[in-house]
Scaffold this motif. Structure first.
Motif, PDB file in Angstrom:
ATOM      1  N   TYR A  93     -21.465 -18.948  56.526  1.00  0.00           N
ATOM      2  CA  TYR A  93     -21.575 -17.755  55.693  1.00  0.00           C
ATOM      3  C   TYR A  93     -21.721 -18.177  54.229  1.00  0.00           C
ATOM      4  O   TYR A  93     -20.952 -19.008  53.732  1.00  0.00           O
ATOM      5  CB  TYR A  93     -20.340 -16.881  55.868  1.00  0.00           C
ATOM      6  CG  TYR A  93     -20.357 -16.104  57.161  1.00  0.00           C
ATOM      7  CD1 TYR A  93     -20.201 -16.759  58.385  1.00  0.00           C
ATOM      8  CD2 TYR A  93     -20.555 -14.732  57.175  1.00  0.00           C
ATOM      9  CE1 TYR A  93     -20.238 -16.064  59.588  1.00  0.00           C
ATOM     10  CE2 TYR A  93     -20.587 -14.017  58.369  1.00  0.00           C
ATOM     11  CZ  TYR A  93     -20.430 -14.696  59.565  1.00  0.00           C
ATOM     12  OH  TYR A  93     -20.465 -13.999  60.751  1.00  0.00           O
ATOM     13  N   TYR A  94     -22.688 -17.576  53.565  1.00  0.00           N
ATOM     14  CA  TYR A  94     -22.975 -17.890  52.169  1.00  0.00           C
ATOM     15  C   TYR A  94     -22.799 -16.633  51.317  1.00  0.00           C
ATOM     16  O   TYR A  94     -23.242 -15.544  51.702  1.00  0.00           O
ATOM     17  CB  TYR A  94     -24.415 -18.352  52.012  1.00  0.00           C
ATOM     18  CG  TYR A  94     -24.759 -19.618  52.749  1.00  0.00           C
ATOM     19  CD1 TYR A  94     -25.242 -19.590  54.057  1.00  0.00           C
ATOM     20  CD2 TYR A  94     -24.617 -20.863  52.135  1.00  0.00           C
ATOM     21  CE1 TYR A  94     -25.557 -20.749  54.734  1.00  0.00           C
ATOM     22  CE2 TYR A  94     -24.938 -22.034  52.801  1.00  0.00           C
ATOM     23  CZ  TYR A  94     -25.398 -21.965  54.094  1.00  0.00           C
ATOM     24  OH  TYR A  94     -25.714 -23.133  54.757  1.00  0.00           O
ATOM     25  N   CYS A  95     -22.190 -16.805  50.161  1.00  0.00           N
ATOM     26  CA  CYS A  95     -22.192 -15.701  49.212  1.00  0.00           C
ATOM     27  C   CYS A  95     -23.287 -15.955  48.181  1.00  0.00           C
ATOM     28  O   CYS A  95     -23.653 -17.103  47.910  1.00  0.00           O
ATOM     29  CB  CYS A  95     -20.839 -15.510  48.552  1.00  0.00           C
ATOM     30  SG  CYS A  95     -20.290 -16.847  47.492  1.00  0.00           S
ATOM     31  N   ALA A  96     -23.790 -14.875  47.640  1.00  0.00           N
ATOM     32  CA  ALA A  96     -24.885 -14.946  46.683  1.00  0.00           C
ATOM     33  C   ALA A  96     -24.697 -13.871  45.627  1.00  0.00           C
ATOM     34  O   ALA A  96     -24.085 -12.841  45.888  1.00  0.00           O
ATOM     35  CB  ALA A  96     -26.226 -14.771  47.397  1.00  0.00           C
ATOM     36  N   ALA A  97     -25.255 -14.129  44.460  1.00  0.00           N
ATOM     37  CA  ALA A  97     -25.122 -13.185  43.355  1.00  0.00           C
ATOM     38  C   ALA A  97     -26.435 -13.058  42.607  1.00  0.00           C
ATOM     39  O   ALA A  97     -27.208 -14.029  42.519  1.00  0.00           O
ATOM     40  CB  ALA A  97     -24.018 -13.634  42.395  1.00  0.00           C
ATOM     41  N   VAL A  98     -26.652 -11.880  42.066  1.00  0.00           N
ATOM     42  CA  VAL A  98     -27.832 -11.638  41.248  1.00  0.00           C
ATOM     43  C   VAL A  98     -27.419 -10.782  40.063  1.00  0.00           C
ATOM     44  O   VAL A  98     -26.697  -9.800  40.228  1.00  0.00           O
ATOM     45  CB  VAL A  98     -28.947 -10.940  42.065  1.00  0.00           C
ATOM     46  CG1 VAL A  98     -28.483  -9.625  42.688  1.00  0.00           C
ATOM     47  CG2 VAL A  98     -30.178 -10.708  41.201  1.00  0.00           C
ATOM     48  N   PRO A  99     -27.876 -11.149  38.850  1.00  0.00           N
ATOM     49  CA  PRO A  99     -27.538 -10.359  37.664  1.00  0.00           C
ATOM     50  C   PRO A  99     -28.288  -9.034  37.688  1.00  0.00           C
ATOM     51  O   PRO A  99     -29.344  -8.885  37.087  1.00  0.00           O
ATOM     52  CB  PRO A  99     -27.992 -11.239  36.498  1.00  0.00           C
ATOM     53  CG  PRO A  99     -28.274 -12.570  37.068  1.00  0.00           C
ATOM     54  CD  PRO A  99     -28.635 -12.356  38.499  1.00  0.00           C
ATOM     55  N   SER A 100     -27.730  -8.091  38.387  1.00  0.00           N
ATOM     56  CA  SER A 100     -28.372  -6.802  38.584  1.00  0.00           C
ATOM     57  C   SER A 100     -27.303  -5.787  38.943  1.00  0.00           C
ATOM     58  O   SER A 100     -26.229  -6.143  39.425  1.00  0.00           O
ATOM     59  CB  SER A 100     -29.399  -6.908  39.713  1.00  0.00           C
ATOM     60  OG  SER A 100     -29.902  -5.636  40.067  1.00  0.00           O
ATOM     61  N   SER A 101     -27.636  -4.521  38.759  1.00  0.00           N
ATOM     62  CA  SER A 101     -26.669  -3.488  39.117  1.00  0.00           C
ATOM     63  C   SER A 101     -26.642  -3.225  40.620  1.00  0.00           C
ATOM     64  O   SER A 101     -25.621  -2.801  41.164  1.00  0.00           O
ATOM     65  CB  SER A 101     -26.988  -2.189  38.377  1.00  0.00           C
ATOM     66  OG  SER A 101     -28.296  -1.746  38.702  1.00  0.00           O
ATOM     67  N   ASP A 102     -27.749  -3.493  41.281  1.00  0.00           N
ATOM     68  CA  ASP A 102     -27.837  -3.155  42.694  1.00  0.00           C
ATOM     69  C   ASP A 102     -28.183  -4.377  43.536  1.00  0.00           C
ATOM     70  O   ASP A 102     -28.606  -5.408  43.026  1.00  0.00           O
ATOM     71  CB  ASP A 102     -28.864  -2.052  42.925  1.00  0.00           C
ATOM     72  CG  ASP A 102     -28.420  -1.102  44.032  1.00  0.00           C
ATOM     73  OD1 ASP A 102     -28.985   0.004  44.119  1.00  0.00           O
ATOM     74  OD2 ASP A 102     -27.514  -1.469  44.811  1.00  0.00           O
ATOM     75  N   TRP A 103     -28.003  -4.257  44.832  1.00  0.00           N
ATOM     76  CA  TRP A 103     -28.165  -5.384  45.718  1.00  0.00           C
ATOM     77  C   TRP A 103     -29.445  -5.254  46.540  1.00  0.00           C
ATOM     78  O   TRP A 103     -30.093  -4.217  46.567  1.00  0.00           O
ATOM     79  CB  TRP A 103     -26.963  -5.506  46.655  1.00  0.00           C
ATOM     80  CG  TRP A 103     -26.567  -4.267  47.411  1.00  0.00           C
ATOM     81  CD1 TRP A 103     -25.662  -3.313  46.996  1.00  0.00           C
ATOM     82  CD2 TRP A 103     -27.035  -3.841  48.697  1.00  0.00           C
ATOM     83  NE1 TRP A 103     -25.550  -2.331  47.956  1.00  0.00           N
ATOM     84  CE2 TRP A 103     -26.377  -2.630  49.010  1.00  0.00           C
ATOM     85  CE3 TRP A 103     -27.944  -4.362  49.616  1.00  0.00           C
ATOM     86  CZ2 TRP A 103     -26.584  -1.945  50.209  1.00  0.00           C
ATOM     87  CZ3 TRP A 103     -28.166  -3.675  50.796  1.00  0.00           C
ATOM     88  CH2 TRP A 103     -27.489  -2.479  51.080  1.00  0.00           C
ATOM     89  N   SER A 104     -29.759  -6.322  47.246  1.00  0.00           N
ATOM     90  CA  SER A 104     -30.943  -6.387  48.073  1.00  0.00           C
ATOM     91  C   SER A 104     -30.597  -7.068  49.394  1.00  0.00           C
ATOM     92  O   SER A 104     -29.660  -7.849  49.463  1.00  0.00           O
ATOM     93  CB  SER A 104     -32.033  -7.191  47.356  1.00  0.00           C
ATOM     94  OG  SER A 104     -33.084  -7.529  48.227  1.00  0.00           O
ATOM     95  N   ARG A 105     -31.371  -6.773  50.421  1.00  0.00           N
ATOM     96  CA  ARG A 105     -31.222  -7.471  51.700  1.00  0.00           C
ATOM     97  C   ARG A 105     -32.002  -8.772  51.753  1.00  0.00           C
ATOM     98  O   ARG A 105     -31.897  -9.529  52.718  1.00  0.00           O
ATOM     99  CB  ARG A 105     -31.692  -6.576  52.850  1.00  0.00           C
ATOM    100  CG  ARG A 105     -30.845  -5.340  53.067  1.00  0.00           C
ATOM    101  CD  ARG A 105     -31.434  -4.467  54.155  1.00  0.00           C
ATOM    102  NE  ARG A 105     -30.617  -3.286  54.396  1.00  0.00           N
ATOM    103  CZ  ARG A 105     -29.633  -3.236  55.282  1.00  0.00           C
ATOM    104  NH1 ARG A 105     -29.377  -4.288  56.035  1.00  0.00           N
ATOM    105  NH2 ARG A 105     -28.928  -2.135  55.435  1.00  0.00           N
ATOM    106  N   GLN A 106     -32.789  -9.021  50.716  1.00  0.00           N
ATOM    107  CA  GLN A 106     -33.675 -10.180  50.706  1.00  0.00           C
ATOM    108  C   GLN A 106     -32.990 -11.360  50.023  1.00  0.00           C
ATOM    109  O   GLN A 106     -32.609 -11.274  48.855  1.00  0.00           O
ATOM    110  CB  GLN A 106     -34.975  -9.846  49.986  1.00  0.00           C
ATOM    111  CG  GLN A 106     -35.682  -8.621  50.532  1.00  0.00           C
ATOM    112  CD  GLN A 106     -36.009  -8.749  52.008  1.00  0.00           C
ATOM    113  OE1 GLN A 106     -36.477  -9.798  52.449  1.00  0.00           O
ATOM    114  NE2 GLN A 106     -35.759  -7.689  52.774  1.00  0.00           N
TER     115      GLN A 106
END
Length: 123
Positions: A93-106
């Motif tokens: 299992y990997y966690c991931a982050a993106v500097p954004s208000s919302d998330w993506s399935r990609q």
């Protein structure tokens, strides 16, 4: 930026685990987060995600009745609580982050990745 994933282990089918993804304060406060998993010989797949505000969690259909994701601003940590685990949940299992208000399935939408934590569910 470092994401520190932890909490994996060996558990019997029907058991529970809680995964943690610790981030630095700036990353935590500016990012949406997600968990992905990759089973042996398979492609990485989306598991669950949560928006920057924490108000819009989401999960893949096969886990949404069993897994919950939430974020703790006091700890700068995102958690994936997993209940009623099945052998087919076995994966890294990997966690991931993106500097954004919302998330993506990609997966390609995410800028930062943790190192992965192995979850093994025995039958």
């Amino acid at each position: 930026v470092q994401l520190q994933a932890s909490g994996g282990g060996l558990v019997q089918a029907g058991g529970s685990l809680r995964l943690s993804c610790a981030a630095d304060r700036r990353t935590f406060s500016t990012s949406a987060f997600a968990w992905f998993r990759q089973a042996s010989g398979q492609e990485r797949e989306f598991v669950a995600a949560i928006s920057r505000s924490g108000s819009h969690p989401g999960a893949e259909d096969s886990v949404k009745e069993r897994f919950t994701i939430h974020r703790s601003p006091a700890e700068n940590t995102v958690y994936l609580q997993m209940y009623f685990l099945k052998p087919e949940d076995t994966a890294v299992y990997y966690c991931a982050a993106v500097p954004s208000s919302d998330w993506s399935r990609q997966a390609e939408s995410y800028r930062y990745w943790g190192q992965g934590t192995l979850v093994t569910v025995s039958s």
